[in-house]
Design a protein around this motif. Structure first.
Motif, PDB file in Angstrom:
ATOM      1  N   GLU A 224      -8.001 -33.086  -4.493  1.00  0.00           N
ATOM      2  CA  GLU A 224      -7.176 -31.936  -3.768  1.00  0.00           C
ATOM      3  C   GLU A 224      -7.382 -30.674  -4.916  1.00  0.00           C
ATOM      4  O   GLU A 224      -7.543 -29.616  -4.163  1.00  0.00           O
ATOM      5  N   ARG A 225      -7.318 -30.706  -6.156  1.00  0.00           N
ATOM      6  CA  ARG A 225      -7.277 -29.426  -6.967  1.00  0.00           C
ATOM      7  C   ARG A 225      -8.521 -28.728  -6.779  1.00  0.00           C
ATOM      8  O   ARG A 225      -8.539 -27.540  -7.277  1.00  0.00           O
ATOM      9  N   LYS A 226      -9.626 -29.346  -6.275  1.00  0.00           N
ATOM     10  CA  LYS A 226     -11.053 -28.753  -6.146  1.00  0.00           C
ATOM     11  C   LYS A 226     -10.901 -27.595  -5.044  1.00  0.00           C
ATOM     12  O   LYS A 226     -11.846 -26.780  -4.670  1.00  0.00           O
ATOM     13  N   GLY A 227      -9.906 -27.577  -4.232  1.00  0.00           N
ATOM     14  CA  GLY A 227      -9.479 -26.573  -3.307  1.00  0.00           C
ATOM     15  C   GLY A 227     -10.369 -26.472  -1.880  1.00  0.00           C
ATOM     16  O   GLY A 227     -10.717 -25.694  -1.345  1.00  0.00           O
ATOM     17  N   PHE A 228     -10.932 -27.738  -1.628  1.00  0.00           N
ATOM     18  CA  PHE A 228     -11.711 -27.862  -0.560  1.00  0.00           C
ATOM     19  C   PHE A 228     -11.106 -27.445   0.843  1.00  0.00           C
ATOM     20  O   PHE A 228     -11.632 -27.104   1.833  1.00  0.00           O
ATOM     21  N   GLY A 338     -21.175 -12.378  -8.712  1.00  0.00           N
ATOM     22  CA  GLY A 338     -20.518 -12.718  -7.552  1.00  0.00           C
ATOM     23  C   GLY A 338     -19.107 -12.181  -7.100  1.00  0.00           C
ATOM     24  O   GLY A 338     -18.918 -11.152  -7.943  1.00  0.00           O
ATOM     25  N   ASP A 339     -18.303 -12.889  -6.780  1.00  0.00           N
ATOM     26  CA  ASP A 339     -16.966 -12.189  -6.488  1.00  0.00           C
ATOM     27  C   ASP A 339     -15.793 -13.200  -6.514  1.00  0.00           C
ATOM     28  O   ASP A 339     -16.033 -14.457  -6.478  1.00  0.00           O
ATOM     29  N   LEU A 340     -14.557 -12.614  -7.070  1.00  0.00           N
ATOM     30  CA  LEU A 340     -13.604 -13.543  -7.474  1.00  0.00           C
ATOM     31  C   LEU A 340     -12.222 -13.304  -6.544  1.00  0.00           C
ATOM     32  O   LEU A 340     -12.056 -11.973  -6.339  1.00  0.00           O
ATOM     33  N   VAL A 341     -11.843 -14.371  -6.063  1.00  0.00           N
ATOM     34  CA  VAL A 341     -10.634 -14.282  -5.285  1.00  0.00           C
ATOM     35  C   VAL A 341      -9.403 -15.055  -5.773  1.00  0.00           C
ATOM     36  O   VAL A 341      -9.675 -15.960  -6.477  1.00  0.00           O
ATOM     37  N   PRO A 342      -8.177 -15.034  -5.228  1.00  0.00           N
ATOM     38  CA  PRO A 342      -6.958 -15.614  -5.781  1.00  0.00           C
ATOM     39  C   PRO A 342      -7.248 -17.196  -5.291  1.00  0.00           C
ATOM     40  O   PRO A 342      -7.698 -17.386  -4.105  1.00  0.00           O
ATOM     41  N   ALA A 343      -6.603 -17.946  -5.904  1.00  0.00           N
ATOM     42  CA  ALA A 343      -6.742 -19.519  -5.667  1.00  0.00           C
ATOM     43  C   ALA A 343      -5.743 -19.596  -4.239  1.00  0.00           C
ATOM     44  O   ALA A 343      -4.616 -19.029  -4.139  1.00  0.00           O
ATOM     45  N   ARG A 344      -6.121 -20.676  -3.742  1.00  0.00           N
ATOM     46  CA  ARG A 344      -5.247 -21.198  -2.332  1.00  0.00           C
ATOM     47  C   ARG A 344      -5.076 -20.123  -1.348  1.00  0.00           C
ATOM     48  O   ARG A 344      -3.900 -19.890  -0.822  1.00  0.00           O
TER      49      ARG A 344
END
Ligand code: UDP
Length: 406
Positions: A224-228, A338-344
């Protein structure tokens, strides 16, 4: 130098993609190979998890993998291994005391390897270098009651940090976590993982794809923590593109994997089932084909101690849209590779992916910069050289041998 790697649960010979087999396995395999190439003598000690395994195997890369009998010779979840670490360490002591090969330095990977390595090497006066790969405090913060780690993990990790000869942190984020845990900054050296630039290169065969449809790739153990789930949800904001998920059990067993089924059900409820494809575990040597087939890689974990998959994609000249967590903040240079975004945050992820897919020129420039960054900063040759420097420093300090009664 004679170097002993200890990697209790993560064998360099394992098939990757399963719940407990991923980055640490790759890291130990590649690092050992690079150290051998630089002239060192390397043995990797990992738990024997099948009856038919030979005691030791010499790999084509020239390092030896030693299967240590500790606990039953069958697969066990890594969170069930702690009670067997004493046996692991006793076996090492017997082996190193009585045999013809005693290490000059021990490099332990993951906290339980650290416990086994420290207990064994203190009896022989051998220095210990520790790489955590993941920290209990971070896991607890993100997984809460679902964290199945042994209760004393965090305390052991703190003690290890204060007792080993050197802690090798893999990114700046980890340094901050360790300092907050009470590990002295002076005991740490930051050496990021490397990436295999021969396997992961822009030129080479690519997995088949539909040329009329953009491909987003995401890779990792199906946990789950891999955010798929975030990635699947984000697909509703990215019209037309397909999303390929690599990792998990082998393709034939995906049907019976509970998390794979959850992802498929989620794709159905988001209306993107026809654009999300799960391919299951892919052998390490075939990973380059998948990265090269993609327009971009998405890495959307909740947290990430280092994160090899963004780096592997970068080495193949594939831009990354990642979550701004852990090691990804060091490897991915925002607005450059690349680009970075907030998690979840499926919306933020979906918007970033769509914008990048719509902008061919930016993708092209990220791709070139990503490859260049991987090549210049993360080659295994450089990483192995820096670690060998650490080994030499700690080995140069004389330490007393602890005499243990009985
Ligand atoms: N990997 C693989 N086959 C798969 C899935 C993953 O070879 O089917 C490899 C991937 O290429 C990478 C590693 O497993 O080298 C995953 O490392 P990462 O640091 O991204 O995640 P971790 O498993 O350490 O959480």
């Amino acid at each position: 130098m004679r170097i002993a790697m200890i990697s209790e649960h993560a064998s360099p010979l394992a098939i990757l993609g399963g719940e407990d087999a991923g980055g640490q396995n790759t890291h130990v395999a590649e690092l050992s190979a690079a150290l051998v190439a630089a002239g060192h003598d390397v043995r990797v000690y990992t738990r024997r998890d099948a009856v038919d395994l030979p005691v030791s195997v010499r790999t084509p890369d020239g390092y030896e993998v030693v299967h240590v009998p500790a606990g039953p010779a069958e697969p066990l979840a890594k969170d069930a291994l702690l009670p067997h670490m004493k046996e692991f360490s006793r076996w090492l002591v017997d082996r190193w005391r009585g045999g013809d090969w005693t290490p000059e330095v021990v490099h332990a990977h993951f906290w339980m390897s650290g416990l086994a390595g420290l207990a064994a090497s203190r009896q022989l006066g051998v220095p210990v270098v520790q790489t955590y790969h993941a920290l209990g405090v971070v896991k607890r913060r993100h997984q809460g009651v679902q964290d199945t780690s042994p209760a004393r993990r965090i305390g052991y990790e703190r003690e290890l940090g204060r007792s080993v000869d050197r802690v090798v942190a893999q990114c700046q984020d980890e340094v901050g976590e360790l300092v907050r845990m009470g590990v002295p900054r002076t005991r740490m050296t930051v050496v990021p993982s490397g990436v295999n630039l021969a396997t992961f290169a822009p030129l080479g065969p690519a997995a088949e794809r539909d040329p009329g449809r953009a491909r987003i790739l995401t890779v990792g153990r199906l946990v789950e923590r891999k955010g798929f789930q975030t990635v699947v949800r984000a697909m509703s904001y990215v019209p037309d593109a397909e999303c390929v998920v690599v990792g998990g059990p082998p393709a034939g067993l995906l049907e019976s994997d509970p998390y794979a089924r959850r992802l498929r059900a989620l794709a159905g409820s988001c209306g993107v089932a026809d654009r999300v494809r799960l391919v299951g575990a892919v052998p390490r040597e075939e990973m380059g084909r998948w990265y090269r087939s993609a327009d971009l890689l998405v890495a959307a974990p909740w947290y990430e101690p280092f994160g090899l998959t963004p780096l592997e994609a970068m080495a193949c000249g594939v831009p990354v849209v990642g979550t701004a967590v852990g090691g990804i903040k060091d490897t991915v240079v925002e607005g450059v590779t690349g680009d970075l975004v907030p998690a979840r945050d499926p919306r933020a992820l979906g918007d970033a992916v769509r914008d990048l897919l719509d902008d061919r020129i930016r993708r092209f420039s990220y791709a070139a910069a990503a490859r260049e960054r991987a090549r210049r900063t993360y080659s295994w040759a450089v990483t192995a050289q820096r670690l060998a420097g650490v080994y030499e420093e700690v080995a140069a300090v004389r330490r007393p041998t602890r005499v243990v009664a009985g």
